[in-house]
Design a protein around this motif. Structure first.
Motif, PDB file in Angstrom:
ATOM      1  N   PHE A 131       0.830  -1.192   0.000  1.00 44.17           N
ATOM      2  CA  PHE A 131       0.000   0.000   0.000  1.00 44.17           C
ATOM      3  C   PHE A 131       0.877   1.261   0.000  1.00 44.17           C
ATOM      4  N   THR A 132       0.365   2.348  -0.533  1.00 42.04           N
ATOM      5  CA  THR A 132       1.115   3.608  -0.471  1.00 42.04           C
ATOM      6  C   THR A 132       1.257   4.013   0.995  1.00 42.04           C
ATOM      7  N   LEU A 133       2.398   4.586   1.315  1.00 39.83           N
ATOM      8  CA  LEU A 133       2.616   5.037   2.694  1.00 39.83           C
ATOM      9  C   LEU A 133       1.558   6.045   3.120  1.00 39.83           C
ATOM     10  N   ALA A 134       1.231   6.970   2.193  1.00 41.94           N
ATOM     11  CA  ALA A 134       0.274   8.025   2.522  1.00 41.94           C
ATOM     12  C   ALA A 134      -1.083   7.435   2.894  1.00 41.94           C
ATOM     13  N   SER A 135      -1.597   6.497   2.070  1.00 40.17           N
ATOM     14  CA  SER A 135      -2.930   5.944   2.341  1.00 40.17           C
ATOM     15  C   SER A 135      -2.911   5.030   3.573  1.00 40.17           C
ATOM     16  N   TRP A 136      -1.785   4.335   3.806  1.00 43.90           N
ATOM     17  CA  TRP A 136      -1.685   3.463   4.981  1.00 43.90           C
ATOM     18  C   TRP A 136      -1.673   4.293   6.266  1.00 43.90           C
ATOM     19  N   ARG A 137      -0.867   5.330   6.278  1.00 39.79           N
ATOM     20  CA  ARG A 137      -0.778   6.145   7.497  1.00 39.79           C
ATOM     21  C   ARG A 137      -2.039   6.967   7.744  1.00 39.79           C
ATOM     22  N   GLU A 138      -2.817   7.208   6.695  1.00 42.51           N
ATOM     23  CA  GLU A 138      -4.104   7.884   6.889  1.00 42.51           C
ATOM     24  C   GLU A 138      -5.059   7.042   7.731  1.00 42.51           C
ATOM     25  N   GLN A 139      -4.858   5.737   7.725  1.00 40.59           N
ATOM     26  CA  GLN A 139      -5.737   4.835   8.473  1.00 40.59           C
ATOM     27  C   GLN A 139      -5.371   4.758   9.950  1.00 40.59           C
ATOM     28  N   ILE A 140      -4.225   5.330  10.322  1.00 37.59           N
ATOM     29  CA  ILE A 140      -3.681   5.131  11.670  1.00 37.59           C
ATOM     30  C   ILE A 140      -3.748   6.418  12.488  1.00 37.59           C
ATOM     31  N   GLY A 141      -4.236   6.279  13.715  1.00 38.20           N
ATOM     32  CA  GLY A 141      -4.159   7.361  14.692  1.00 38.20           C
ATOM     33  C   GLY A 141      -3.227   6.932  15.809  1.00 38.20           C
ATOM     34  N   TYR A 142      -2.303   7.814  16.176  1.00 42.14           N
ATOM     35  CA  TYR A 142      -1.290   7.435  17.171  1.00 42.14           C
ATOM     36  C   TYR A 142      -1.322   8.434  18.321  1.00 42.14           C
ATOM     37  N   VAL A 143      -1.460   7.913  19.522  1.00 36.57           N
ATOM     38  CA  VAL A 143      -1.397   8.755  20.729  1.00 36.57           C
ATOM     39  C   VAL A 143      -0.299   8.180  21.610  1.00 36.57           C
ATOM     40  N   SER A 144       0.736   8.982  21.852  1.00 35.52           N
ATOM     41  CA  SER A 144       1.888   8.500  22.618  1.00 35.52           C
ATOM     42  C   SER A 144       1.756   8.885  24.088  1.00 35.52           C
ATOM     43  N   GLN A 145       2.757   8.525  24.864  1.00 33.52           N
ATOM     44  CA  GLN A 145       2.753   8.856  26.289  1.00 33.52           C
ATOM     45  C   GLN A 145       2.728  10.360  26.504  1.00 33.52           C
ATOM     46  N   GLU A 146       3.439  11.077  25.669  1.00 37.22           N
ATOM     47  CA  GLU A 146       3.432  12.542  25.712  1.00 37.22           C
ATOM     48  C   GLU A 146       3.152  13.037  24.302  1.00 37.22           C
ATOM     49  N   SER A 147       1.902  13.352  24.021  1.00 29.56           N
ATOM     50  CA  SER A 147       1.529  13.752  22.665  1.00 29.56           C
ATOM     51  C   SER A 147       2.322  14.991  22.252  1.00 29.56           C
ATOM     52  N   PRO A 148       3.045  14.898  21.145  1.00 34.50           N
ATOM     53  CA  PRO A 148       3.829  16.063  20.690  1.00 34.50           C
ATOM     54  C   PRO A 148       2.922  17.203  20.254  1.00 34.50           C
ATOM     55  N   ILE A 149       3.275  18.396  20.671  1.00 40.78           N
ATOM     56  CA  ILE A 149       2.526  19.608  20.323  1.00 40.78           C
ATOM     57  C   ILE A 149       3.476  20.567  19.631  1.00 40.78           C
ATOM     58  N   THR A 150       3.035  21.149  18.529  1.00 38.33           N
ATOM     59  CA  THR A 150       3.872  22.113  17.811  1.00 38.33           C
ATOM     60  C   THR A 150       3.515  23.525  18.249  1.00 38.33           C
ATOM     61  N   SER A 151       4.427  24.463  18.039  1.00 42.58           N
ATOM     62  CA  SER A 151       4.115  25.863  18.337  1.00 42.58           C
ATOM     63  C   SER A 151       3.012  26.316  17.389  1.00 42.58           C
ATOM     64  N   GLY A 152       2.130  27.144  17.875  1.00 39.82           N
ATOM     65  CA  GLY A 152       0.975  27.579  17.098  1.00 39.82           C
ATOM     66  C   GLY A 152      -0.249  27.582  17.990  1.00 39.82           C
ATOM     67  N   THR A 153      -1.426  27.527  17.395  1.00 36.15           N
ATOM     68  CA  THR A 153      -2.669  27.568  18.159  1.00 36.15           C
ATOM     69  C   THR A 153      -3.171  26.161  18.452  1.00 36.15           C
ATOM     70  N   ILE A 154      -4.132  26.098  19.363  1.00 34.53           N
ATOM     71  CA  ILE A 154      -4.763  24.804  19.676  1.00 34.53           C
ATOM     72  C   ILE A 154      -5.448  24.255  18.431  1.00 34.53           C
ATOM     73  N   LYS A 155      -6.111  25.123  17.684  1.00 37.02           N
ATOM     74  CA  LYS A 155      -6.805  24.702  16.459  1.00 37.02           C
ATOM     75  C   LYS A 155      -5.817  24.103  15.457  1.00 37.02           C
ATOM     76  N   GLU A 156      -4.678  24.767  15.279  1.00 39.11           N
ATOM     77  CA  GLU A 156      -3.673  24.277  14.333  1.00 39.11           C
ATOM     78  C   GLU A 156      -3.135  22.912  14.758  1.00 39.11           C
ATOM     79  N   ASN A 157      -3.026  22.688  16.058  1.00 41.62           N
ATOM     80  CA  ASN A 157      -2.533  21.405  16.545  1.00 41.62           C
ATOM     81  C   ASN A 157      -3.558  20.296  16.357  1.00 41.62           C
ATOM     82  N   ILE A 158      -4.832  20.608  16.548  1.00 40.19           N
ATOM     83  CA  ILE A 158      -5.871  19.594  16.345  1.00 40.19           C
ATOM     84  C   ILE A 158      -5.942  19.198  14.872  1.00 40.19           C
ATOM     85  N   CYS A 159      -5.758  20.187  13.981  1.00 42.92           N
ATOM     86  CA  CYS A 159      -5.884  19.942  12.537  1.00 42.92           C
ATOM     87  C   CYS A 159      -4.556  19.559  11.882  1.00 42.92           C
ATOM     88  N   TYR A 160      -3.525  19.376  12.667  1.00 44.10           N
ATOM     89  CA  TYR A 160      -2.182  19.169  12.124  1.00 44.10           C
ATOM     90  C   TYR A 160      -2.142  17.988  11.148  1.00 44.10           C
TER      91      TYR A 160
END
Length: 587
Positions: free
Chosen positions: A406-435
């Motif tokens: 399978f293409t990497l893009a379509s395979w990873r679209e199927q996966i949601g990953y939540v780690s012990q410490e969810s990485p957050i990028t600088s920016g707004t809360i909205k931008e992080n949810i939609c990242y």
């Protein structure tokens, strides 16, 4: 002036520049104007010669003044326009190189970053590309126009007095022989300086990104010492470079003064003998500077060239790295199938086997928990599912098809990953949810995801709500808040496969309860794989897999493993005792 610049290096350098597609039109115009400026500079000494030989107030009229001023203005304008155009080309080249490097870094596999420091990559993208720009904008034109000036000047000097010209020619090879070893030395120093700069940048990046760890560990003195050592090494390279410049400058001055004394002495005698005119002697002196000045620029050119060769080698090394192909293969169509691991083996290094003959099945829509001691390979298993790495043996299947198909893009679209410490990028809360989302998302979808993740409770308390800035790596948020935003990010993607790396293990009891509720919403109806550190979080899992030293040593429900798996039973008893202690302490 170094023999280190090989034909291969030149070829690689020009190939690297050519791929940035610099404007040939601007380069042609800049080159033409530079040549015109040089030609005008060659004419001025001849004009000065005639002016001195035929000088009289009667002959020196407005026409001569106009011609002289016009020549100076023409030289200034052509030179200025040429410099601007070359800087434009240089800035374009460095921008395209940085763009290519950035794209390459984004698409390089995780394995690459296991072996390379982030700071070194930053140095390649900023410092090394700036060196190439400096060569293009400041030195290449001077080199080629310098050659024209030297050839033109020697041609005119041979015409004026070939004997004096031969004397000048005798001194120039001598100066080259003196400067050549210094050029080779400069190459070594420059290459070492670039490596040390990259290492120092890596140190700065690592320490400053973990400044809270530094302070909480009272490690300021340790990191200061590390940084001081790096500064000291850079200082030593700087001194070595300064020593070479200290030799080059006086030697060039010695050559200039020697030539000037010879020309003035020998030329004065020839003027007295009537062989040369006074104007000829002045022209000789002016042409001397038109020869010597480019030669001093050649020294700077070859010094910068050595740096550019080293920089281009490193840039080319990165650009030639194999990157992930996101779109090769077929799209994932039927995701609701079992994920099967068949005889999976994996090692980060050949001599360090992490997974050994792993065979297991994860059924669609069910929750599978993976438990075991630290270092047993739980996180590595996740990495293989995400296709950060390829197994060194065996294969992973979705139904009857290998996930590699399978293409990497379509395979990873199927996966949601939540780690012990969810990485957050600088920016707004909205931008992080939609990242990372490529589709348009409505505010209603964002709010719904946040509510299901129980993140709306704290988001709405902020004056700016979803537009609140979270700071670098989300430093303005608590651990529980970061986790809930991470869960909201996974929810809005609507993944069919969930990977949960025990998302509550580092939280306080109140945050853990809230996050567990959010995870319940996230897991509903999805194939879920959980890395469990606390058995209390996976007791109700449909299947529990026990990993030990890279092998599956037990599979079943909580009740089944309690009866059949001694190590699982030991884990359970220890954690139950720990929970009793915590309960008593709370009471």
């Amino acid at each position: 002036m170094s023999l280190q610049v090989t034909g291969s290096s030149w070829g690689e350098f020009f190939q690297l520049i050519r791929k940035t597609k610099p404007s040939k039109k601007r380069m042609a115009i800049a080159g033409t104007l530079s040549v015109l400026s040089t030609v005008v500079g060659l004419v001025i000494p001849l004009f000065t010669k005639n002016l001195i030989d035929d000088f009289s107030f009667d002959n020196f009229g407005s026409v001569h003044i106009f011609l002289l001023i016009s020549a100076f203005i023409a030289q200034a304008i052509t030179s200025g326009v040429s410099i601007y155009l070359l800087n434009h080309v240089g800035q374009h080249v460095v921008a395209r190189l940085r763009e290519r490097l950035w794209k390459k870094h984004i698409h390089l596999p995780v394995r690459f970053y296991d072996d390379h420091k982030t700071g070194e990559m930053i140095s390649r993208m900023t410092n090394d590309t700036a060196i190439l720009k400096g060569l293009i904008t400041d030195h290449i034109t001077n080199f080629f126009t310098g050659i024209i000036a030297i050839i033109g000047s020697f041609g005119i000097l041979l015409y004026l007095d070939w004997q004096m010209t031969i004397i000048m020619l005798a001194l120039i090879p001598l100066s080259i022989l003196i400067l050549l070893p210094l050029g080779r030395k400069m190459y070594k120093v420059s290459k070492g300086l670039q490596d040390e700069t990259a290492g120092f940048t890596a140190l700065l990046s690592e320490v400053l990104s973990h400044v809270r760890l530094v302070k909480s560990s009272n490690a300021e003195h340790r990191e200061y010492s590390s940084g001081k050592s790096g500064v000291g090494r850079l200082f030593q390279f700087g001194l070595a470079e300064a020593k070479i410049h200290a030799w080059i400058g006086p030697l060039i001055s010695l050559v200039i003064m020697s030539l000037l004394v010879v020309i003035l002495g020998y030329g004065g005698l020839r003027v007295q003998a009537g062989v040369l005119s006074s104007g000829d002697l002045v022209a000789f002196i002016l042409y001397l500077f038109q020869i010597v000045i480019p030669m001093t620029q050649f020294t700077a050119f070859f010094t910068q060239l050595q740096k550019a060769m080293g920089a281009s080698e490193r840039i080319i090394e990165i650009l030639e790295e194999d990157e992930e192909d996101l779109h090769s293969g077929k799209e994932v169509e039927h995701i609701h199938q079992s994920i099967r691991f068949k005889e999976i083996e994996f090692a980060y290094k050949k001599e360090e086997q992490i997974l050994n003959k792993i065979t297991l099945e994860i059924k669609p829509g069910q929750t599978t928990a993976i438990v075991g001691p630290s270092g047993s390979g739980k996180t590595t298993l996740f990495s293989l599912v995400e296709r950060y790495y390829l197994p060194t043996g065996g294969a992973i299947y979705l139904g009857d098809e290998q996930i590699d198909s399978f293409t990497l893009a379509s395979w990873r679209e199927q996966i949601g990953y939540v780690s012990q410490e969810s990485p957050i990028t600088s920016g707004t809360i909205k931008e992080n949810i939609c990242y990372g989302l490529t589709r348009e998302v409505t505010d209603a979808e964002i709010v719904k995801a946040a509510k299901m993740a129980y993140a709306d409770q704290f988001i709405e308390e902020y004056p700016d709500g979803y537009h609140t800035q979270v700071g670098e790596r989300g430093v303005k948020l608590s651990g529980g808040q970061r986790q809930r935003i991470g869960i909201a990010r996974a929810l809005i993607r609507d993944p069919k496969i969930l990977l949960l790396d025990e998302a509550t293990s580092s939280l306080d009891s109140h945050s853990e309860i809230v996050v567990q509720k959010a995870l319940g919403n996230l897991m509903a109806g999805r194939t879920t794989i959980v890395i469990a550190h606390r058995l209390s979080t996976v007791i109700d899992a449909d299947q529990i897999i026990f990993l030990d030293k890279g092998r599956v040593t037990g599979t079943g429900t909580h009740a089944e493993l309690l009866e059949t798996h001694p190590m699982y039973r030991e884990f359970a008893v220890q954690q139950l005792k720990l929970n009793d202690i915590r309960l008593n302490e709370t009471v």
